[in-house]
Write a protein that holds these residues in place. Structure first.
Motif, PDB file in Angstrom:
ATOM      1  N   UNK A  47      77.089 -58.578  -8.489  1.00  0.00           N
ATOM      2  CA  UNK A  47      77.110 -59.692  -9.446  1.00  0.00           C
ATOM      3  C   UNK A  47      76.072 -59.395 -10.514  1.00  0.00           C
ATOM      4  N   UNK A  48      76.403 -59.718 -11.748  1.00  0.00           N
ATOM      5  CA  UNK A  48      75.494 -59.441 -12.863  1.00  0.00           C
ATOM      6  C   UNK A  48      74.999 -60.751 -13.461  1.00  0.00           C
ATOM      7  N   UNK A  49      73.670 -60.878 -13.570  1.00  0.00           N
ATOM      8  CA  UNK A  49      73.081 -62.060 -14.191  1.00  0.00           C
ATOM      9  C   UNK A  49      72.594 -61.714 -15.581  1.00  0.00           C
ATOM     10  N   UNK A  50      72.695 -62.692 -16.474  1.00  0.00           N
ATOM     11  CA  UNK A  50      72.104 -62.564 -17.800  1.00  0.00           C
ATOM     12  C   UNK A  50      71.634 -63.956 -18.209  1.00  0.00           C
ATOM     13  N   UNK A  51      70.368 -64.094 -18.544  1.00  0.00           N
ATOM     14  CA  UNK A  51      69.788 -65.406 -18.827  1.00  0.00           C
ATOM     15  C   UNK A  51      70.160 -66.427 -17.749  1.00  0.00           C
ATOM     16  N   UNK A  52      70.078 -66.002 -16.497  1.00  0.00           N
ATOM     17  CA  UNK A  52      70.290 -66.924 -15.389  1.00  0.00           C
ATOM     18  C   UNK A  52      71.738 -67.213 -15.045  1.00  0.00           C
TER      19      UNK A  52
END
Ligand SMILES: Nc1ncnc2c1ncn2[C@@H]1O[C@H](COP(=O)(O)OP(=O)(O)OP(=O)(O)O)[C@@H](O)[C@H]1O
Ligand SMILES: [Mg+2]
Length: 250
Positions: free
Chosen positions: A221-226
């Motif tokens: 899974x990839x997070x970006x800015x939460x």
């Protein structure tokens, strides 16, 4: 095995993790990646009880463990390592490992002082287990060395081994290979694979190094800015335009 539902954490006005959901199946190695400050460690902290979520749920084997303190989470078979190594430098490797097992008899001062056979037996078993684990990772020869005298990579390995002392089912590793010489990285990765294959352990891994993640994980899974911006197998994630954007910052 582990379900994270709509997990959210606010620090004042900053939303560090924003309605993040994912499921880790038993026996898998699940990767959590994302740029600096995207909320990976905060997610770990919420799962393991070090931070209380602002909203959302953490389910472990269908039990709601949201907001439970770290020792109660650990009792259920979940352990974690820290992004920056937390071993005790003035203690030996073996002593560090013996700190691992929690909630065993003999922990209380009184019981300890009585030096009962049952307590001694548990201690012996713990030492046996510690030496056995050190054997597997080829570190038995340093059992009596002080941790502060060891190279960083070995300290990290000691931390991972310590997490295994309680025989957990789910292990959360926060950047297990950062700051480590590439030739030793493979040693850590091999050990993780070994634990999955031979002992059926499940892993949730935060990593910066894309090569490591792509080689190790079944699902990512990839997070970006939460926020979770993508989830899939390594190929899918690698080719996802949103992920490429997040990493290249365009
Ligand atoms: N205790 C805290 N109080 C206030 N803000 C925090 C706290 N912990 C984290 N943050 C902020 O929350 C955001 C997410 O941080 P987090 O440490 O979870 O990111 P990360 O993905 O683990 O980053 P890195 O890759 O650098 O380890 C960041 O903006 C960070 O500054
Ligand atoms: Mg982090």
């Amino acid at each position: 095995m582990l379900k994270v539902r709509q997990l959210t954490k606010d620090f004042g006005g900053l939303r560090a993790v924003d309605q993040c959901s994912f499921t880790v199946s038993e026996g898998s190695i699940f990767g959590l990646i994302g740029p600096n400050g995207s909320g990976k460690t905060t997610t770990f902290n919420m799962i393991t009880g070090f931070l209380e979520p602002t909203a959302g749920q953490v389910l472990f084997r269908d039990e709601d463990i949201t907001g439970r303190p770290p020792d109660q989470v650990a009792q259920r078979g979940i352990v974690r390592t820290f992004q920056l190594v937390r071993v005790f430098g003035r203690m030996t490797v073996l002593e560090n490992l013996l700190l691992g097992p929690k909630n065993q008899r003999g922990e209380g001062l009184l019981l300890g002082m009585l030096n009962l056979p049952v307590v001694r037996r548990q201690e012996e078993q713990a030492i046996e287990r510690a030496l056995g684990l050190l054997d597997v990772v080829g570190l038995r020869s340093i059992a009596d060395e002080y941790c502060r005298d060891l190279p960083y990579a070995e300290q990290k390995m000691v931390e991972i081994v310590r997490a295994l002392m309680t025989d957990p089912d789910l292990i959360l590793l926060d950047e297990p290979t950062s700051g480590i010489n590439p030739s030793l990285v493979d040693q850590i990765l091999d050990y993780v694979r070994h634990l999955r294959k031979e002992e059926g352990k499940t892993f949730l891994v935060v990593e910066h190094d894309m090569r490591v993640i792509m080689n190790l994980c079944d699902r990512i899974a990839v997070l970006d800015y939460g926020r979770k911006i993508c989830e899939g197998d390594p190929d899918e994630v690698c080719n996802d335009p949103a992920v490429i954007d997040a990493y290249l910052g365009v």
